[in-house]
Structures are given as structure tokens and as C-alpha cells.
Design a protein around this motif. Structure first.
Motif, mmCIF file in Angstrom:
data_model
loop_
_atom_site.group_PDB
_atom_site.id
_atom_site.type_symbol
_atom_site.label_atom_id
_atom_site.label_comp_id
_atom_site.label_asym_id
_atom_site.label_seq_id
_atom_site.Cartn_x
_atom_site.Cartn_y
_atom_site.Cartn_z
ATOM 1 N N LEU A 160 0.860 -1.192 0.000
ATOM 2 C CA LEU A 160 0.000 0.000 0.000
ATOM 3 C C LEU A 160 0.887 1.230 0.000
ATOM 4 C CD1 LEU A 160 -1.400 -2.292 2.065
ATOM 5 C CD2 LEU A 160 -3.177 -0.563 2.095
ATOM 6 N N LEU A 161 0.677 2.096 -0.978
ATOM 7 C CA LEU A 161 1.484 3.303 -1.133
ATOM 8 C C LEU A 161 0.573 4.523 -1.138
ATOM 9 C CD1 LEU A 161 4.154 4.801 -1.892
ATOM 10 C CD2 LEU A 161 3.580 4.331 -4.295
ATOM 11 N N GLY A 162 0.819 5.430 -0.195
ATOM 12 C CA GLY A 162 0.034 6.656 -0.120
ATOM 13 C C GLY A 162 0.702 7.637 0.818
ATOM 14 N N SER A 163 -0.032 8.674 1.203
ATOM 15 C CA SER A 163 0.516 9.682 2.107
ATOM 16 C C SER A 163 0.308 9.224 3.543
ATOM 17 C CB SER A 163 -0.157 11.035 1.871
ATOM 18 O OG SER A 163 0.469 12.039 2.645
ATOM 19 N N TYR A 164 0.993 8.144 3.893
ATOM 20 C CA TYR A 164 0.794 7.494 5.178
ATOM 21 C C TYR A 164 1.979 7.755 6.097
ATOM 22 C CZ TYR A 164 -2.538 5.061 2.186
ATOM 23 O OH TYR A 164 -3.540 4.783 1.288
ATOM 24 N N GLY A 165 1.707 7.768 7.400
ATOM 25 C CA GLY A 165 2.758 7.987 8.374
ATOM 26 C C GLY A 165 2.432 9.102 9.353
ATOM 27 N N CYS A 185 -9.158 2.032 6.354
ATOM 28 C CA CYS A 185 -10.244 1.446 5.576
ATOM 29 C C CYS A 185 -9.717 0.526 4.476
ATOM 30 C CB CYS A 185 -11.114 2.548 4.992
ATOM 31 S SG CYS A 185 -12.027 3.496 6.244
ATOM 32 N N VAL A 186 -8.627 0.910 3.826
ATOM 33 C CA VAL A 186 -8.061 0.065 2.771
ATOM 34 C C VAL A 186 -7.478 -1.218 3.373
ATOM 35 C CG1 VAL A 186 -6.381 -0.083 0.899
ATOM 36 C CG2 VAL A 186 -7.609 2.053 1.288
ATOM 37 N N LEU A 187 -6.774 -1.090 4.496
ATOM 38 C CA LEU A 187 -6.260 -2.280 5.177
ATOM 39 C C LEU A 187 -7.396 -3.219 5.571
ATOM 40 C CD1 LEU A 187 -3.530 -0.662 7.444
ATOM 41 C CD2 LEU A 187 -3.093 -2.350 5.653
ATOM 42 N N SER A 188 -8.484 -2.649 6.084
ATOM 43 C CA SER A 188 -9.631 -3.462 6.481
ATOM 44 C C SER A 188 -10.237 -4.176 5.284
ATOM 45 C CB SER A 188 -10.673 -2.568 7.158
ATOM 46 O OG SER A 188 -11.824 -3.305 7.508
#
Length: 405
Positions: free
Chosen positions: A18-23, A35-38
Motif C-alpha cells: 500500500l502506497l500513499g501519504s501514510y505515516g 479502511c483500505v487495510l480493512s
């Protein structure tokens, strides 16, 4: 080697990146990641979920569904590319990540995945503004090579088509519409010095920047101060600022400093999960919001909400939920804005049923993204089964009488 000993791709868990503006940069992005992880966990309980994060420590501590976390900014790229090569699928987004100065950075990893034969899925991403030539070129060349591209709103589709993306683009809705609320307890309210008996109005502000180029800081601080003062008087309410990024606190103070009744304003000071912020909405009576995901959370809670459209994504969500769709945020619009706030409060009892129906429809669209991703995972599994059948048939033939061993 016997057939029973033959290694099968199906005996190994899928590895999904999963690649996004995470962190921890933005509460809305963290809600999207949850939500995507779920979604992925529901489709493939045994899959290994690998999050590419801007702050791996934050992701490890706040996203328990992530099995593995990889830093991808400010680190040597060879280890990142090695992880990428071991994936069965790379999920890009969701959230607004394809805009000037950022799009090329994300799409560089997507392109690297393609070069390594990894399928890619754009999970209800947002796009725009896109004026920079390098970002436009990256979008125009990389997105057509993705396995499937889903965008979260019509504004994003129009932006991508204007850039020159020639492929099918499916429009659904923001993944955070499937977020589950968590309790925001009475004890939490006391720690924030918030009353539990009076009216509370939520407000969100944001910084000017690449994603909000038209905001004039002094002008919109003064405008929101006018709105906050009006609501405090009109509803006899406390105004609570809900920070979605750390820099939102500074801008909330900027609005407070311009209020004629700053004692009627509060800022949430403690750290909360996205689910808890959604749960906090149950304590509010109304929301005026610049941050998209505060607006989304308010709509999920069935509240009267006035989106302040600093960008197309907020305008699009306002239109889809039937909320007042203003055309900008400027001090000279104060009279219009106050009139809209007043009308929204008075008319909301008649509008609430329509809002709930529209939100249910958007939630259904958000679940469609998950279903499309699940279908792609099924095709990946199916490909593995076909590969296994071919390899097993070859092995059987190699063991047949008269065949060389």
C-alpha cells in the motif's frame, strides 16, 4: 520430488503493498489507510500487508493491521525496490496524492512496480491541481499502464482526462466513508474542557499550499472568525476546532485571535485516532469545515455541515451530499456565508433524511472500490492456480513411464 512436495504459490500468502501519504501526516489519510487495510484483510485474511510509509514508527504504532512497514522517503532506494519486486499487488492510495510536486514521486514507485511485473491498483485516488509539466507527464504515462484505476470523484476524473490520460477511469467515493466510529468518551470531553450539556459546533481549518493555492491566510482567518462568532451567538454554542494535521493548530489559533469572543472557542489538544474523531462528531450539533475528511465525518454522523470549498474535491463532496456548495472562501463573501450557515441550521431537519440517503449511496460506492480490488486479487489467485496446474501437469508428464527423470 513428489507432487505433494511441489511448491505451490497458493500455499504462500499474497504480499500486497500500500502506497500513499501514510505515516501520521494527515488524519484523513490515516482514516483512508485504516479502511483500505480493512478491505484487504476482509478479502485475504492471510495476506501479508506491506505499507510504504513516510514515518514507519507512526504506522507501526497506529495501524495494527499492517504486517510490515517500509520507509520510502529519505532512504536508499534499493531495499525499497527489492520489497516492491516481492509484491503480488501494489495498491496506490487512496486519497488526494496526484497533485503538483507529489504525483511524480508516487508514480515513480508505481512505474518501478510495472518494470518488475507487479500488478497495480489505484484505490479511489484524488487528483489535482496538476499543472507542473513533470507531474503531468508522469500521470499521462504511468496511469494507462496500471491494472485498474479508480478515482474518488468526478473532479479527479476531469483532471486526469485534461492531462491526457487515455484509459477507463471508474468513479466511486472516498474510502473513509467506510470508517467505523470509536467512542469519544465523557472522560475525553472533560480532558478537553468541553461541556457535555451545551451546543458544540465543530470547525476545521487548513494551511494554504499546493493543494489549496487560492487561500489567503489573513482573509480566511478573518472570515472564519466571523462565522465562529456568529455561531457562538446564534446557537449559544462553543466552537471546537478539530485539527487534522499538526499545522492546523496554528491556523486555529489564527482564527481564535480574530474572534470577538475567543472565550467561546476551543481547540482539541490531545491525539486521537480517526475512529475517535468520527466518534467525536456525535457530540456536535453542526460542522463548518475546510478539511475534506472533517466534512466526510460530519456527513457520516448525520450533522448539518457547511463545506468551505477551497478545492474541487470539497466542492464535489458538497454537491454529492446536497450540502450548500459555495464557490470560494474570501472575506468579501462573509455575508453570503453567514446567510448559508443560518439557512442550513433552520432547514436541516427537513434535509436530514436526504443527507442520510445520499451518504448511504456514497458508502455503497466506496464499498465498490473494495469489491473491485477483491476481484483483482481473485484474478491474481486464479493466475497462480493456472500456473500451478501447468507446473503440476508438467511434473506428472516428467514422472510418466518412459519419460526422463
Amino acid at each position: 520430488m513428489t507432487i505433494n512436495q511441489h511448491p505451490s504459490p497458493l500455499t504462500q500468502d499474497l504480499r500486497i503493498g500500500l502506497l500513499g501519504s501514510y505515516g501520521g501526516c494527515n488524519m484523513g489519510d490515516e482514516a483512508i489507510l485504516m479502511c483500505v487495510l480493512s478491505c484487504l484483510r476482509a478479502h485475504r485474511p492471510q495476506a501479508r500487508l506491506v505499507v510504504f510509509s513516510r514515518n514507519s514508527d507512526h504506522t507501526r504504532s497506529h495501524q495494527p493491521e499492517a504486517d510490515e512497514v517500509v520507509d520510502w522517503e529519505g532512504v536508499p532506494q534499493r531495499p525499497v525496490l527489492d520489497v516492491l519486486a516481492g509484491l503480488d499487488l501494489l495498491v496506490l492510495g487512496g486519497g488526494g496524492i496526484l497533485y503538483d510536486g507529489e504525483a511524480r514521486r508516487y508514480l515513480r514507485l508505481v512505474k518501478a512496480a510495472h518494470e518488475r511485473g507487479v500488478p497495480t491498483f489505484a484505490y479511489a485516488i484524488g487528483a489535482g491541481p496538476l499543472r507542473d509539466a513533470d507531474d503531468r507527464e508522469a500521470v499521462r504515462t504511468v496511469l494507462p499502464e496500471m491494472t485498474d484505476v479508480v478515482v474518488r470523484d468526478e473532479e479527479s476524473r476531469l483532471v486526469l482526462e485534461e492531462v491526457g490520460v487515455e484509459r477507463d477511469l471508474t468513479v466511486t467515493a472516498d474510502p473513509a466513508l467506510t470508517l467505523t466510529p470509536e467512542p469519544f468518551t465523557e472522560d475525553m470531553m472533560r480532558r478537553e474542557s468541553l461541556p457535555t450539556g451545551g451546543r458544540l459546533v465543530g470547525m476545521s481549518v487548513r494551511e494554504p499550499g499546493r493543494a489549496a493555492e487560492k487561500l489567503d491566510e489573513d482573509g480566511y482567518h478573518a472570515l472564519l472568525a466571523d462565522v465562529a462568532d456568529f455561531l457562538a451567538r446564534r446557537l449559544d454554542a462553543q466552537v471546537v476546532f478539530v485539527p487534522m494535521e499538526r499545522q492546523d493548530v496554528r491556523h486555529a489559533h489564527g482564527v481564535l485571535s480574530r474572534m470577538s469572543a475567543p472565550d467561546r472557542g476551543r481547540i482539541l489538544n490531545n491525539s486521537y485516532s480517526p475512529g475517535e474523531i468520527l466518534g467525536f462528531m456525535s457530540h456536535l450539533d453542526m460542522v463548518v469545515g475546510m478539511r475534506l475528511h472533517v466534512v466526510i465525518f460530519a456527513a457520516l454522523a448525520g450533522l448539518p455541515v457547511l463545506p468551505l470549498p477551497y478545492s474541487g474535491k470539497v466542492f464535489d463532496f458538497a454537491r454529492r451530499t446536497g450540502a450548500p456548495a459555495l464557490v470560494g472562501v474570501a472575506r468579501e463573501q462573509a455575508g453570503l456565508l453567514l446567510a448559508e450557515v443560518d439557512r442550513l441550521w433552520d432547514e436541516f431537519p427537513q434535509r436530514q433524511g436526504d443527507l442520510r440517503a445520499r451518504v448511504r449511496e456514497l458508502q455503497g460506492l466506496a464499498r465498490e472500490t473494495c469489491a473491485r480490488c477483491g476481484g483483482l486479487l481473485d484474478s491474481i489467485d486464479g493466475g497462480a492456480r493456472d500456473e500451478r496446474r501447468t507446473e503440476d501437469a508438467q511434473l506428472i508428464l516428467s514422472r510418466a513411464p518412459g519419460q526422463p527423470t
